[in-house]
Design a protein around this motif. Structure first.
Motif, mmCIF file in Angstrom:
data_model
loop_
_atom_site.group_PDB
_atom_site.id
_atom_site.type_symbol
_atom_site.label_atom_id
_atom_site.label_comp_id
_atom_site.label_asym_id
_atom_site.label_seq_id
_atom_site.Cartn_x
_atom_site.Cartn_y
_atom_site.Cartn_z
ATOM 1 N N LEU A 182 0.827 -1.206 0.000
ATOM 2 C CA LEU A 182 0.000 0.000 0.000
ATOM 3 C C LEU A 182 0.864 1.260 0.000
ATOM 4 C CD1 LEU A 182 -2.811 -1.106 2.467
ATOM 5 C CD2 LEU A 182 -2.995 -0.793 -0.004
ATOM 6 N N ALA A 183 1.963 1.224 0.731
ATOM 7 C CA ALA A 183 2.867 2.375 0.749
ATOM 8 C C ALA A 183 3.460 2.609 -0.635
ATOM 9 C CB ALA A 183 3.980 2.152 1.769
ATOM 10 N N ILE A 184 3.862 1.527 -1.285
ATOM 11 C CA ILE A 184 4.452 1.650 -2.624
ATOM 12 C C ILE A 184 3.422 2.156 -3.620
ATOM 13 C CG2 ILE A 184 5.396 0.319 -4.562
ATOM 14 C CD1 ILE A 184 6.787 -1.430 -2.408
ATOM 15 N N THR A 185 2.193 1.626 -3.559
ATOM 16 C CA THR A 185 1.152 2.063 -4.473
ATOM 17 C C THR A 185 0.807 3.529 -4.246
ATOM 18 O OG1 THR A 185 0.221 -0.169 -4.487
ATOM 19 C CG2 THR A 185 -1.168 1.591 -5.329
ATOM 20 N N CYS A 186 0.670 3.930 -2.984
ATOM 21 C CA CYS A 186 0.378 5.322 -2.653
ATOM 22 C C CYS A 186 1.516 6.232 -3.120
ATOM 23 C CB CYS A 186 0.150 5.471 -1.157
ATOM 24 S SG CYS A 186 -0.199 7.154 -0.618
ATOM 25 N N GLY A 187 2.743 5.826 -2.845
ATOM 26 C CA GLY A 187 3.897 6.626 -3.239
ATOM 27 C C GLY A 187 4.027 6.768 -4.739
ATOM 28 N N GLN A 188 3.755 5.682 -5.463
ATOM 29 C CA GLN A 188 3.877 5.753 -6.914
ATOM 30 C C GLN A 188 2.843 6.712 -7.500
ATOM 31 O OE1 GLN A 188 3.172 2.050 -8.990
ATOM 32 N NE2 GLN A 188 0.974 2.313 -8.935
ATOM 33 N N PHE A 189 1.620 6.701 -6.949
ATOM 34 C CA PHE A 189 0.600 7.616 -7.448
ATOM 35 C C PHE A 189 0.965 9.066 -7.143
ATOM 36 C CE2 PHE A 189 -2.538 3.976 -7.558
ATOM 37 C CZ PHE A 189 -2.742 4.053 -8.923
ATOM 38 N N ALA A 190 1.624 9.299 -6.013
ATOM 39 C CA ALA A 190 2.081 10.654 -5.702
ATOM 40 C C ALA A 190 3.119 11.114 -6.717
ATOM 41 C CB ALA A 190 2.652 10.695 -4.286
ATOM 42 N N VAL A 191 4.030 10.215 -7.094
ATOM 43 C CA VAL A 191 5.038 10.536 -8.108
ATOM 44 C C VAL A 191 4.380 10.811 -9.450
ATOM 45 C CG1 VAL A 191 6.999 9.629 -9.424
ATOM 46 C CG2 VAL A 191 6.873 9.251 -6.956
ATOM 47 N N VAL A 192 3.425 9.962 -9.822
ATOM 48 C CA VAL A 192 2.710 10.148 -11.090
ATOM 49 C C VAL A 192 2.006 11.501 -11.116
ATOM 50 C CG1 VAL A 192 0.847 9.306 -12.565
ATOM 51 C CG2 VAL A 192 2.388 7.679 -11.470
ATOM 52 N N ALA A 193 1.331 11.836 -10.021
ATOM 53 C CA ALA A 193 0.610 13.105 -9.947
ATOM 54 C C ALA A 193 1.558 14.287 -10.123
ATOM 55 C CB ALA A 193 -0.128 13.211 -8.613
ATOM 56 N N ALA A 194 2.731 14.223 -9.493
ATOM 57 C CA ALA A 194 3.695 15.318 -9.595
ATOM 58 C C ALA A 194 4.218 15.462 -11.021
ATOM 59 C CB ALA A 194 4.852 15.082 -8.623
ATOM 60 N N LEU A 195 4.601 14.347 -11.647
ATOM 61 C CA LEU A 195 5.125 14.387 -13.005
ATOM 62 C C LEU A 195 4.065 14.868 -13.997
ATOM 63 C CD1 LEU A 195 7.146 11.025 -13.083
ATOM 64 C CD2 LEU A 195 8.075 13.344 -12.959
ATOM 65 N N ALA A 196 2.850 14.362 -13.847
ATOM 66 C CA ALA A 196 1.775 14.747 -14.764
ATOM 67 C C ALA A 196 1.407 16.213 -14.589
ATOM 68 C CB ALA A 196 0.547 13.862 -14.539
ATOM 69 N N LEU A 197 1.447 16.708 -13.359
ATOM 70 C CA LEU A 197 1.124 18.120 -13.120
ATOM 71 C C LEU A 197 2.152 19.032 -13.780
ATOM 72 C CD1 LEU A 197 -0.642 20.228 -11.776
ATOM 73 C CD2 LEU A 197 0.726 19.978 -9.686
ATOM 74 N N VAL A 198 3.419 18.670 -13.680
ATOM 75 C CA VAL A 198 4.469 19.457 -14.338
ATOM 76 C C VAL A 198 4.230 19.481 -15.851
ATOM 77 C CG1 VAL A 198 6.929 19.546 -14.883
ATOM 78 C CG2 VAL A 198 6.187 19.071 -12.539
ATOM 79 N N ALA A 199 3.927 18.315 -16.420
ATOM 80 C CA ALA A 199 3.675 18.244 -17.862
ATOM 81 C C ALA A 199 2.435 19.049 -18.245
ATOM 82 C CB ALA A 199 3.514 16.785 -18.294
ATOM 83 N N ALA A 200 1.382 18.968 -17.418
ATOM 84 C CA ALA A 200 0.147 19.697 -17.708
ATOM 85 C C ALA A 200 0.374 21.201 -17.665
ATOM 86 C CB ALA A 200 -0.941 19.299 -16.710
ATOM 87 N N LEU A 201 1.125 21.682 -16.677
ATOM 88 C CA LEU A 201 1.413 23.111 -16.570
ATOM 89 C C LEU A 201 2.238 23.604 -17.755
ATOM 90 C CD1 LEU A 201 2.208 23.364 -12.747
ATOM 91 C CD2 LEU A 201 0.181 24.258 -13.934
ATOM 92 N N ALA A 202 3.041 22.690 -18.327
ATOM 93 C CA ALA A 202 3.919 23.083 -19.432
ATOM 94 C C ALA A 202 3.193 23.147 -20.769
ATOM 95 C CB ALA A 202 5.098 22.116 -19.524
ATOM 96 N N VAL A 203 2.236 22.240 -21.000
ATOM 97 C CA VAL A 203 1.660 22.145 -22.354
ATOM 98 C C VAL A 203 0.142 22.260 -22.404
ATOM 99 C CG1 VAL A 203 3.599 20.729 -23.140
ATOM 100 C CG2 VAL A 203 1.534 19.613 -22.262
ATOM 101 N N GLU A 204 -0.533 22.339 -21.246
ATOM 102 C CA GLU A 204 -1.991 22.388 -21.239
ATOM 103 C C GLU A 204 -2.495 23.565 -20.406
ATOM 104 O OE1 GLU A 204 -2.498 17.496 -21.491
ATOM 105 O OE2 GLU A 204 -3.219 18.605 -19.731
ATOM 106 N N THR A 205 -3.752 23.890 -20.603
ATOM 107 C CA THR A 205 -4.411 24.919 -19.798
ATOM 108 C C THR A 205 -5.322 24.224 -18.786
ATOM 109 O OG1 THR A 205 -4.387 26.505 -21.623
ATOM 110 C CG2 THR A 205 -5.937 26.917 -19.815
ATOM 111 N N ILE A 206 -5.088 24.462 -17.518
ATOM 112 C CA ILE A 206 -5.871 23.839 -16.458
ATOM 113 C C ILE A 206 -6.924 24.819 -15.967
ATOM 114 C CG2 ILE A 206 -5.791 22.737 -14.192
ATOM 115 C CD1 ILE A 206 -2.867 22.076 -14.701
ATOM 116 N N SER A 207 -8.174 24.390 -15.973
ATOM 117 C CA SER A 207 -9.252 25.254 -15.479
ATOM 118 C C SER A 207 -10.166 24.463 -14.560
ATOM 119 C CB SER A 207 -10.057 25.832 -16.648
ATOM 120 O OG SER A 207 -10.876 24.850 -17.244
#
Length: 299
Positions: A182-207
């Motif tokens: 559970l710790a690994i699954t939770c941690g991996q999703f946190a990493v995914v969220a951070a990476l995806a947010l950086v990519a979204a801020l760079a190339v997409e408009t978030i509203s």
């Protein structure tokens, strides 16, 4: 949990993940691919955090106090990176590809797992694996239209995502010794969220308005097909052999095709049907080979 109940749980997971492709497709009408991946992953991490904390407390209660498991952070980071790349390619592919095609092509991760084991660890695949690879490549070609149609970029991206999903499985499989699923699954999703947010801020408009319109898809994929489904998988795999579970999970492709036909009126051409059948056969061959090898080692 009885074995039959565990098998039924795994079939339920296949249904949940198969239908998830529909919600992922719907989300693309409101938000960008990276925004969606970030939102669903953040929600999954937040939902799993209390369970991961409870897991840590229970582990501490039954063992002597010590520092956290060595390698836990690196496993989270590597699993998160592989998950992000798999999810990103898959989600971008869904912008143009059909739910049915993405469902079948994503399932090729089952074929790529033994191939990556050969490339990365030197474990040479059985001859049955080469048959599965040939069938899967032919199936992907037919599913994309063959020589009679222009190859779909979305299909190609879904195929690439399957490689990263396979890498994710290999990374997570090494984490079994850490006894912190559970710790690994939770941690991996946190990493995914951070990476995806950086990519979204760079190339997409978030509203906020777009996120609200995509909320049903975010809730389904973030809570049901991510947090809940991964937790149920951990429980069910304690009572069902992994090889048997993988065969049951391959039903995800069938559920994805059925969901695509129902919600989007996706219809496979004659060549597409043959291609889908070839991919499903390749998946089953890989799993049959795993079962035969396990029985040979046990005898």
């Amino acid at each position: 949990m009885a074995r039959i109940l565990a098998d039924l749980v795994i079939l339920l997971l296949a249904l949940i993940w198969g239908v998830a492709f529909v919600f992922q497709k719907w989300a693309m009408e409101a938000v960008g691919p990276f925004t969606f991946v970030a939102a669903r992953s953040l929600l999954a991490a937040m939902a799993l955090a209390p369970l991961a904390l409870l897991e840590a407390r229970r582990r501490a209660a039954v063992s002597a106090p010590r520092r956290d498991s060595p390698g836990l952070g690196s496993i989270m980071a590597m699993a998160g990176l592989a998950f992000f790349l798999g999810g990103a390619f898959q989600q971008v592919g869904l912008v143009t590809a059909t739910v049915t095609n993405v469902g079948f092509l994503t399932a090729l991760y089952i074929v790529f797992v033994p191939l990556l084991l050969w490339l990365l660890r030197g474990e040479r695949p059985h001859r049955m694996i080469w048959l599965a690879v040939s069938l899967s490549l032919a199936g992907a070609w037919l599913l994309g239209g063959g020589l009679l149609a222009t190859p779909s970029i979305g299909d190609l991206l879904a195929l690439i995502s399957a490689v990263f999903w396979a890498a994710h499985i290999l990374i997570v499989s090494k984490a079994a010794r850490l006894e912190r699923p559970l710790a690994i699954t939770c941690g991996q999703f946190a990493v995914v969220a951070a990476l995806a947010l950086v990519a979204a801020l760079a190339v997409e408009t978030i509203s906020l308005d777009a996120l609200q319109r995509a909320l049903p898809s975010i809730l389904y994929t973030g809570l049901l097909s991510s947090a809940v489904a991964f937790t149920l998988m951990v429980v069910a795999l304690r009572h069902t052999p992994p090889a048997d579970a993988a065969i049951l999970m391959s039903a995800e492709t069938v559920f994805a095709a059925a969901a695509g036909a129902y919600f989007f009126a996706d219809r496979l051409t004659a060549s597409g049907l043959v291609g889908a059948a070839a991919i499903l056969a390749a998946i089953l061959i890989v799993q049959l080979n795993a079962v035969l090898q396990m029985r040979a080692r046990a005898s």
